[in-house]
Design an enzyme around this catalytic site. Structure first.
Site, PDB file in Angstrom:
ATOM      1  N   LYS A 122       0.866  -1.191   0.000  1.00  0.00           N
ATOM      2  CA  LYS A 122       0.000   0.000   0.000  1.00  0.00           C
ATOM      3  C   LYS A 122       0.889   1.223   0.000  1.00  0.00           C
ATOM      4  O   LYS A 122       2.033   1.166   0.437  1.00  0.00           O
ATOM      5  CB  LYS A 122      -0.873   0.009   1.262  1.00  0.00           C
ATOM      6  CG  LYS A 122      -2.105   0.878   1.148  1.00  0.00           C
ATOM      7  CD  LYS A 122      -3.234   0.109   0.494  1.00  0.00           C
ATOM      8  CE  LYS A 122      -4.486   0.916   0.341  1.00  0.00           C
ATOM      9  NZ  LYS A 122      -5.635   0.063  -0.027  1.00  0.00           N
ATOM     10  N   ASP A 162      -7.210   4.269  -4.174  1.00  0.00           N
ATOM     11  CA  ASP A 162      -7.826   4.112  -2.853  1.00  0.00           C
ATOM     12  C   ASP A 162      -8.437   5.492  -2.568  1.00  0.00           C
ATOM     13  O   ASP A 162      -8.711   6.251  -3.513  1.00  0.00           O
ATOM     14  CB  ASP A 162      -6.778   3.701  -1.795  1.00  0.00           C
ATOM     15  CG  ASP A 162      -7.411   3.213  -0.493  1.00  0.00           C
ATOM     16  OD1 ASP A 162      -7.857   2.061  -0.439  1.00  0.00           O
ATOM     17  OD2 ASP A 162      -7.497   3.999   0.473  1.00  0.00           O
TER      18      ASP A 162
HETATM   19  P1  NDP Z   1     -13.055   7.746  -2.323  1.00  0.00           P
HETATM   20  O1  NDP Z   1     -11.991   8.744  -2.174  1.00  0.00           O
HETATM   21  O2  NDP Z   1     -13.683   7.523  -3.648  1.00  0.00           O
HETATM   22  O3  NDP Z   1     -14.223   8.036  -1.290  1.00  0.00           O
HETATM   23  C1  NDP Z   1     -13.963   8.105   0.073  1.00  0.00           C
HETATM   24  C2  NDP Z   1     -15.241   8.502   0.794  1.00  0.00           C
HETATM   25  O4  NDP Z   1     -15.068   8.356   2.184  1.00  0.00           O
HETATM   26  C3  NDP Z   1     -15.601   9.939   0.551  1.00  0.00           C
HETATM   27  O5  NDP Z   1     -16.987  10.077   0.649  1.00  0.00           O
HETATM   28  C4  NDP Z   1     -14.898  10.624   1.728  1.00  0.00           C
HETATM   29  O6  NDP Z   1     -15.449  11.886   2.079  1.00  0.00           O
HETATM   30  C5  NDP Z   1     -15.114   9.640   2.821  1.00  0.00           C
HETATM   31  N1  NDP Z   1     -14.033   9.769   3.802  1.00  0.00           N
HETATM   32  C6  NDP Z   1     -12.701   9.656   3.557  1.00  0.00           C
HETATM   33  N2  NDP Z   1     -12.002   9.857   4.679  1.00  0.00           N
HETATM   34  C7  NDP Z   1     -12.896  10.124   5.628  1.00  0.00           C
HETATM   35  C8  NDP Z   1     -12.771  10.408   6.999  1.00  0.00           C
HETATM   36  N3  NDP Z   1     -11.568  10.484   7.604  1.00  0.00           N
HETATM   37  N4  NDP Z   1     -13.923  10.601   7.683  1.00  0.00           N
HETATM   38  C9  NDP Z   1     -15.132  10.523   7.062  1.00  0.00           C
HETATM   39  N5  NDP Z   1     -15.304  10.247   5.772  1.00  0.00           N
HETATM   40  C10 NDP Z   1     -14.197  10.048   5.066  1.00  0.00           C
HETATM   41  O7  NDP Z   1     -12.435   6.375  -1.764  1.00  0.00           O
HETATM   42  P2  NDP Z   1     -12.944   4.882  -1.960  1.00  0.00           P
HETATM   43  O8  NDP Z   1     -14.420   4.848  -2.110  1.00  0.00           O
HETATM   44  O9  NDP Z   1     -12.105   4.253  -2.985  1.00  0.00           O
HETATM   45  O10 NDP Z   1     -12.529   4.230  -0.566  1.00  0.00           O
HETATM   46  C11 NDP Z   1     -13.415   4.113   0.535  1.00  0.00           C
HETATM   47  C12 NDP Z   1     -12.940   2.996   1.442  1.00  0.00           C
HETATM   48  O11 NDP Z   1     -12.923   1.769   0.720  1.00  0.00           O
HETATM   49  C13 NDP Z   1     -11.536   3.155   2.010  1.00  0.00           C
HETATM   50  O12 NDP Z   1     -11.481   2.581   3.293  1.00  0.00           O
HETATM   51  C14 NDP Z   1     -10.698   2.314   1.046  1.00  0.00           C
HETATM   52  O13 NDP Z   1      -9.497   1.893   1.654  1.00  0.00           O
HETATM   53  C15 NDP Z   1     -11.637   1.165   0.807  1.00  0.00           C
HETATM   54  N6  NDP Z   1     -11.403   0.357  -0.383  1.00  0.00           N
HETATM   55  C16 NDP Z   1     -11.334   0.922  -1.624  1.00  0.00           C
HETATM   56  C17 NDP Z   1     -11.164   0.132  -2.732  1.00  0.00           C
HETATM   57  C18 NDP Z   1     -11.173   0.676  -4.118  1.00  0.00           C
HETATM   58  O14 NDP Z   1     -11.116  -0.121  -5.057  1.00  0.00           O
HETATM   59  N7  NDP Z   1     -11.275   1.981  -4.330  1.00  0.00           N
HETATM   60  C19 NDP Z   1     -10.979  -1.322  -2.612  1.00  0.00           C
HETATM   61  C20 NDP Z   1     -11.146  -1.826  -1.272  1.00  0.00           C
HETATM   62  C21 NDP Z   1     -11.329  -0.993  -0.217  1.00  0.00           C
HETATM   63  P3  NDP Z   1     -14.684  13.239   1.687  1.00  0.00           P
HETATM   64  O15 NDP Z   1     -15.032  13.465   0.252  1.00  0.00           O
HETATM   65  O16 NDP Z   1     -15.216  14.253   2.607  1.00  0.00           O
HETATM   66  O17 NDP Z   1     -13.229  12.974   1.908  1.00  0.00           O
HETATM   67  O1  2IT Z   2      -7.958  -1.631  -0.483  1.00  0.00           O
HETATM   68  C1  2IT Z   2      -7.949  -2.096  -1.645  1.00  0.00           C
HETATM   69  O2  2IT Z   2      -8.089  -3.304  -1.847  1.00  0.00           O
HETATM   70  C2  2IT Z   2      -7.783  -1.178  -2.769  1.00  0.00           C
HETATM   71  N1  2IT Z   2      -7.706   0.025  -2.548  1.00  0.00           N
HETATM   72  C3  2IT Z   2      -7.672  -1.707  -4.171  1.00  0.00           C
HETATM   73  C4  2IT Z   2      -6.283  -2.186  -4.440  1.00  0.00           C
HETATM   74  C5  2IT Z   2      -6.001  -2.586  -5.856  1.00  0.00           C
HETATM   75  O3  2IT Z   2      -4.824  -2.894  -6.109  1.00  0.00           O
HETATM   76  O4  2IT Z   2      -6.890  -2.586  -6.716  1.00  0.00           O
END
Ligand code: NDP
Ligand code: 2IT
Length: 449
Positions: A122, A162
């Site tokens: 990561k 992420d």
């Molecule tokens: P995005 O940046 O697309 O969205 C993140 C969302 O979470 C936004 O709505 C953001 O609000 C909110 N957020 C972020 N930080 C905080 C915080 N400290 N407190 C409250 N709200 C918060 O990210 P993703 O949707 O990609 O990721 C969301 C989660 O999913 C994370 O935990 C990530 O690690 C996990 N994840 C993502 C994957 C992927 O493929 N993208 C795969 C597996 C897991 P704001 O706009 O205000 O920051």
């Molecule tokens: O937390 C996760 O699994 C991700 N942000 C996606 C990682 C990836 O390599 O697609």
């Protein structure tokens, strides 16, 4: 095992999220270690909790006014026994080494569960993309890649998105990588479709999360149809979690960002979801604007000083935390139980505190840990790597069918491992044990390196 955890805490006392992630896994795998002398003799826990490598670097960049800024860049390679390091990059003001290490650690087991050949890593930066122009984000990404490029490669380390890193950032990062290396390779996943991306990668984490939830419900003879759902976040994972819940006949009543949340009694429908995608992905606005657009919804600013988040206090059947780590604490878990929630599926990484998880498990909820429920994203990243290697792209239906099959298989793997080690129905134990055993066996096969 307590001594191992104490030592990790002593060494890096400020890395609280990393300690939390390690403690959860260590607790789950105790019965595995009890049964396996070789694992203990080979110090597998000590080895698996120390990153293979940590890269920390300066990222200088200039804003549109000519002001120079300096951020910190990170890339942690936690384990490469199953394949090249694989995992996302997070750009968020809260990023520090402890957070990247916890995410890299979780990624090792998650990637192992997918059955694809990927190690765990990561990275990211404490850069805050909020309010930055496209040009500022581009200059930041270019500067970030100017150092990162020498450490990554399609057979070494394959980053992706992420929090704060989506298609726009992946494009800028890829462009600079290609220029510096003088080669076009699948070194990043989450690329746009026109130049090496995979169909269904944007949807994969959210869709996979709901496929997993549907598998859990099926064990009780139930489906998503008619289920009232609470979703947090409004980014990539939240959006496609909502899309799949709607497709399967459920209703969604909440969405959030770091400033607050909306509650919509009539439900976020397909049209409102299209608005959220435009608002968040193109306009890069705030979720509060949803309530201005749809007056039937109520917006509540969330005060970070509050001990609980009112989003989790609404009556519902299912909850899908899709924002960030530790967004459900013990008090929130009590509200979920009191509000009738029977299923929690983690779209985010480690969104539930340890105390909250115990409450949910004690109340016999169906509880899916992120390393199982959100593995669909990295799984389709693995499929993107496979397509890149073949210089082919699979049709949408094929990628979606593979994603669904992978989520189904992770679900079964978790249940089987939980049963084998005496915690039937406990997906946390099952995911940790199954992920761990595969990684540790590979580690032993490869000797002390
Ligand atoms: P995005 O940046 O697309 O969205 C993140 C969302 O979470 C936004 O709505 C953001 O609000 C909110 N957020 C972020 N930080 C905080 C915080 N400290 N407190 C409250 N709200 C918060 O990210 P993703 O949707 O990609 O990721 C969301 C989660 O999913 C994370 O935990 C990530 O690690 C996990 N994840 C993502 C994957 C992927 O493929 N993208 C795969 C597996 C897991 P704001 O706009 O205000 O920051
Ligand atoms: O937390 C996760 O699994 C991700 N942000 C996606 C990682 C990836 O390599 O697609």
């Amino acid at each position: 095992m307590d001594a191992i955890i104490d030592r990790i805490k002593e060494k890096d006392p400020e890395q609280r999220e990393f300690h939390q992630a390690v403690e959860e896994v260590v607790k789950s795998v105790k019965p595995v270690l009890d049964r396996n002398l070789e694992y203990r003799q080979q110090s597998v826990l000590q080895r698996i909790t120390e990153p293979e490598r940590v890269i920390l670097f300066r990222v200088p960049w200039m804003d549109d006014e000519g002001q120079v800024h300096v951020n910190r860049g990170f890339r942690v390679g936690m384990s490469s026994v199953l394949g090249p390091y694989k995992g996302g990059l997070r750009f968020h003001a809260s990023v520090n080494l402890g957070i990247i290490k916890f995410l890299a650690f979780e990624q090792v087991f998650k990637n192992s569960l997918t059955t694809l050949a990927m190690g765990g890593g990561k990275g990211g930066s404490d850069f805050d993309p909020k309010g930055k122009s496209d040009n500022e984000v581009m200059r930041f990404c270019q500067s970030f890649m100017c150092e990162l490029f020498r450490h990554i490669g399609p057979n070494t380390d394959v980053p992706a998105g992420d929090i704060g890193v989506g298609a726009r950032e992946i494009g800028y990062l890829f462009g600079m990588y290609k220029k510096l290396k003088n080669e076009f390779t699948g070194v990043l996943t989450g690329k746009s479709l026109g130049w090496g991306g995979s169909l269904v990668r944007p949807e994969a984490t959210g869709y996979g999360n709901v496929y997993f939830a549907a598998e859990m419900l099926a064990t009780k003879g139930e489906t998503m149809t008619g289920k009232r759902c609470l979703v947090s976040g409004s980014g990539n994972v939240a959006q496609f979690t909502v899309e799949k819940i709607l497709e399967l006949g459920g209703t969604v009543h909440t969405l959030s960002d770091s400033s607050g949340y909306i509650y919509d009694e009539r439900g976020v429908d397909v049209e409102k979801l299209a608005y959220v995608k435009m608002l968040k992905n193109i306009r890069r606005g705030r979720i509060s604007e949803y309530a201005a657009m749809y007056p039937e919804a109520v917006y509540t600013p969330v005060n970070p000083a509050l001990t609980s988040n009112p989003l989790w206090a609404h009556r519902a059947d299912c909850a899908f935390p899709c924002a960030t780590q530790n967004e459900i604490n013990g008090e929130d878990a009590g509200h979920l139980v009191a509000g009738g929630v029977r299923l929690v599926s983690e779209g985010a990484n480690m969104p539930t505190t340890h105390g909250a998880m115990e409450i949910l498990l004690d109340n016999r909820l169906l509880f899916a840990p992120g390393k199982a429920a959100n593995a669909g994203g990295v799984a389709v990243s693995g499929l993107e790597m496979a397509q890149n290697s073949m210089r082919l792209s699979w049709p949408r239906a094929e990628v979606d069918a593979r994603l669904k099959q992978i989520m189904k298989s992770i679900h079964k793997t978790c249940l089987d491992a939980a049963e084998e080690y005496g915690s039937p129905g406990n997906y946390v134990a099952g995911a940790n044990i199954a992920g761990f055993v595969k990684v540790v066996n590979a580690m032993l096969d490869q000797g002390l390196v």
